[in-house]
Scaffold this motif. Structure first.
Motif, short mmCIF file in Angstrom:
data_model
loop_
_atom_site.label_atom_id
_atom_site.label_comp_id
_atom_site.label_asym_id
_atom_site.label_seq_id
_atom_site.Cartn_x
_atom_site.Cartn_y
_atom_site.Cartn_z
N ASP A 114 -163.60 39.30 26.94
CA ASP A 114 -164.87 40.04 27.01
C ASP A 114 -164.80 41.34 26.20
OD1 ASP A 114 -165.89 38.07 28.66
OD2 ASP A 114 -165.34 39.13 30.51
N ALA A 115 -163.64 42.01 26.27
CA ALA A 115 -163.48 43.26 25.53
C ALA A 115 -163.54 43.02 24.03
CB ALA A 115 -162.15 43.92 25.91
N ILE A 125 -163.25 46.47 14.79
CA ILE A 125 -162.31 45.41 14.42
C ILE A 125 -161.10 45.48 15.34
CG2 ILE A 125 -160.83 44.51 12.60
CD1 ILE A 125 -162.75 45.79 10.58
N VAL A 126 -160.85 44.41 16.08
CA VAL A 126 -159.69 44.38 16.97
C VAL A 126 -158.44 44.13 16.13
CG1 VAL A 126 -158.61 43.24 18.94
CG2 VAL A 126 -161.10 43.51 18.87
N LYS A 127 -157.56 45.14 16.08
CA LYS A 127 -156.38 45.06 15.22
C LYS A 127 -155.15 44.60 15.98
CE LYS A 127 -153.42 47.81 12.18
NZ LYS A 127 -153.08 49.18 11.72
N ASN A 128 -154.72 45.38 16.95
CA ASN A 128 -153.49 45.07 17.67
C ASN A 128 -153.76 44.86 19.16
OD1 ASN A 128 -151.72 45.33 15.41
ND2 ASN A 128 -151.87 47.56 15.60
N ILE A 129 -153.07 43.89 19.72
CA ILE A 129 -153.13 43.66 21.17
C ILE A 129 -151.69 43.71 21.68
CG2 ILE A 129 -153.76 42.06 23.00
CD1 ILE A 129 -155.89 40.92 21.13
N SER A 130 -151.40 44.71 22.50
CA SER A 130 -150.07 44.87 23.07
C SER A 130 -150.11 44.56 24.56
CB SER A 130 -149.56 46.30 22.85
OG SER A 130 -149.57 46.63 21.48
N VAL A 141 -157.73 44.58 30.24
CA VAL A 141 -157.46 45.72 29.36
C VAL A 141 -157.10 46.94 30.21
CG1 VAL A 141 -158.44 47.29 27.65
CG2 VAL A 141 -158.98 44.85 27.55
N ILE A 142 -155.95 47.55 29.87
CA ILE A 142 -155.49 48.74 30.57
C ILE A 142 -155.94 50.00 29.85
CG2 ILE A 142 -153.45 49.97 31.41
CD1 ILE A 142 -151.97 47.24 31.27
N SER A 143 -155.92 49.95 28.52
CA SER A 143 -156.37 51.11 27.72
C SER A 143 -156.71 50.64 26.31
CB SER A 143 -155.28 52.19 27.67
OG SER A 143 -154.13 51.71 26.99
N SER A 144 -157.41 51.51 25.59
CA SER A 144 -157.75 51.19 24.20
C SER A 144 -157.46 52.40 23.34
CB SER A 144 -159.24 50.82 24.09
OG SER A 144 -160.06 51.95 24.38
N ASP A 145 -157.28 52.14 22.06
CA ASP A 145 -157.07 53.20 21.08
C ASP A 145 -157.92 52.88 19.85
OD1 ASP A 145 -156.08 55.37 19.64
OD2 ASP A 145 -154.34 54.25 18.91
N PHE A 160 -155.86 47.25 21.81
CA PHE A 160 -155.90 47.14 23.27
C PHE A 160 -154.50 47.02 23.85
CE2 PHE A 160 -160.15 44.92 22.47
CZ PHE A 160 -160.88 46.05 22.76
N LEU A 161 -154.30 47.66 25.00
CA LEU A 161 -153.11 47.44 25.81
C LEU A 161 -153.54 46.60 27.00
CD1 LEU A 161 -150.11 47.99 26.40
CD2 LEU A 161 -150.83 50.02 27.70
N VAL A 162 -152.90 45.45 27.18
CA VAL A 162 -153.35 44.46 28.16
C VAL A 162 -152.24 44.18 29.16
CG1 VAL A 162 -154.23 42.10 28.42
CG2 VAL A 162 -154.85 43.45 26.43
N ASP A 163 -152.63 43.93 30.41
CA ASP A 163 -151.65 43.63 31.46
C ASP A 163 -151.12 42.21 31.31
OD1 ASP A 163 -150.34 44.45 34.06
OD2 ASP A 163 -151.27 42.55 34.62
N MET A 164 -149.81 42.06 31.48
CA MET A 164 -149.20 40.73 31.44
C MET A 164 -148.37 40.51 32.70
SD MET A 164 -146.09 41.29 28.70
CE MET A 164 -145.22 39.88 29.36
#
Length: 234
Positions: A114-115, A125-130, A141-145, A160-164
Motif C-alpha cells: 500500500d505504501a 520513486i521507491v528506491k530502497n527497501i530495508s 512500514v516502520i519509517s521512510s526517508d 522504506f524501512l520495513v518490519d521483518m
C-alpha cells in the motif's frame, strides 16, 4: 658487449617499444572509437546535441516528467554519466516538466504494498527497501526517508524501512519474461513476493509493454517478502 648483455638490452628495448606502441594504440582507439558519457543533467536537448556534434552520438528524448530541474532540462539519461560508450551510440534522455513540490505523507504503519502504491501515485520513486526486526506487524512500514511532512520535488526517491518479524517460506521465483506488468504483479503476489523498482528500456525488436528482465532470475529459490526489481520494454 657479450651476448648476454646484448639480449638483455634488446629485450628492454623491445618492452619499451611495445609499451610505447600500446599506449599510442589505446589513446588512439579511445579517442577515435570510445568516449566517456558526460553528465547531461540540467542541459537542454539542444545543448546536449552540441556537446556530441563531433562524436556521432544521437540524443533521443524518451519522455518528460516533473523533477528538481527547470522545464525542458534533462534530469535523467541512459547510459548514465561516467560510462564508456562507443561513438555512434544513442543516449536516451528524459526532460523536466518543471519543478513540482509535494509533501511526503506518513507511510508509517502502512503495509509495504500500500505504501509503494501511495508513493507512486504521488510521483515518488521507491528506491530502497530495508528490513529490520522491530516486533511490529510483518511487512509494515516502520519509517521512510524522507520522513513524513518533508517537502520534496516530484520524482524524488523515497526509501522504506520495513518490519521483518517473521521469515517467510521459501518460494520459487516465477518466470516474468514476456508478460505484461499487471500479469507480472499478479504472479509475484501469488508467491508473496513484492514488486520493487521498475525500470524501462526501449528495444524495437521486442514487444512493447512486456517484462524483459527481473532482479531475481526465474527458478531461483528465495524467501516470501523478497523485493523483485523489474525491467520493461517501452
Amino acid at each position: 658487449m657479450n651476448k648476454r648483455g646484448f639480449y638483455i638490452s634488446s629485450g628492454l628495448m623491445l618492452i619499451a617499444i611495445l609499451f610505447f606502441s600500446g599506449s599510442i594504440f589505446i589513446k588512439f582507439y579511445f579517442n577515435e572509437f570510445l568516449i566517456v558519457t558526460p553528465d547531461l543533467a540540467n542541459f537542454s536537448v539542444a545543448e546536449a546535441e552540441k556537446i556530441f556534434s563531433k562524436n556521432s552520438i544521437e540524443i533521443k528524448k524518451m519522455g518528460e516528467d516533473y523533477s528538481q530541474y527547470d522545464k525542458d532540462k534533462i534530469f535523467s539519461q541512459k547510459p548514465e554519466p561516467g560510462e564508456v560508450i562507443k561513438k555512434g551510440r544513442v543516449i536516451r534522455v528524459w526532460t523536466s516538466r518543471g519543478q513540482d513540490k509535494i509533501i511526503v505523507p506518513d507511510f508509517n504503519g502502512m503495509d509495504l504494498s500500500d505504501a509503494k502504491a501511495s508513493a507512486e501515485r504521488l510521483g515518488l520513486i521507491v528506491k530502497n527497501i530495508s528490513y529490520a526486526q522491530k516486533n511490529a506487524v510483518y511487512n509494515q512500514v516502520i519509517s521512510s526517508d524522507p520522513g513524513a511532512g518533508s517537502i520534496v520535488y516530484r520524482n524524488k526517491e523515497v526509501s522504506f524501512l520495513v518490519d521483518m518479524k517473521k521469515i517467510g517460506a521459501k518460494v520459487r521465483m516465477p518466470d516474468l519474461i514476456g508478460v505484461d506488468l499487471s500479469t507480472g504483479k499478479r504472479m509475484l503476489k501469488s508467491k508473496n513476493l513484492i514488486v520493487g523498482k521498475i525500470d524501462y528500456i526501449q528495444n524495437s525488436e521486442l514487444e512493447s509493454g512486456i517484462i524483459v528482465d527481473s532482479g531475481i532470475q526465474p527458478g531461483i529459490m528465495t524467501f516470501e517478502g523478497t523485493v523483485v526489481d523489474i525491467i520493461i520494454n517501452k
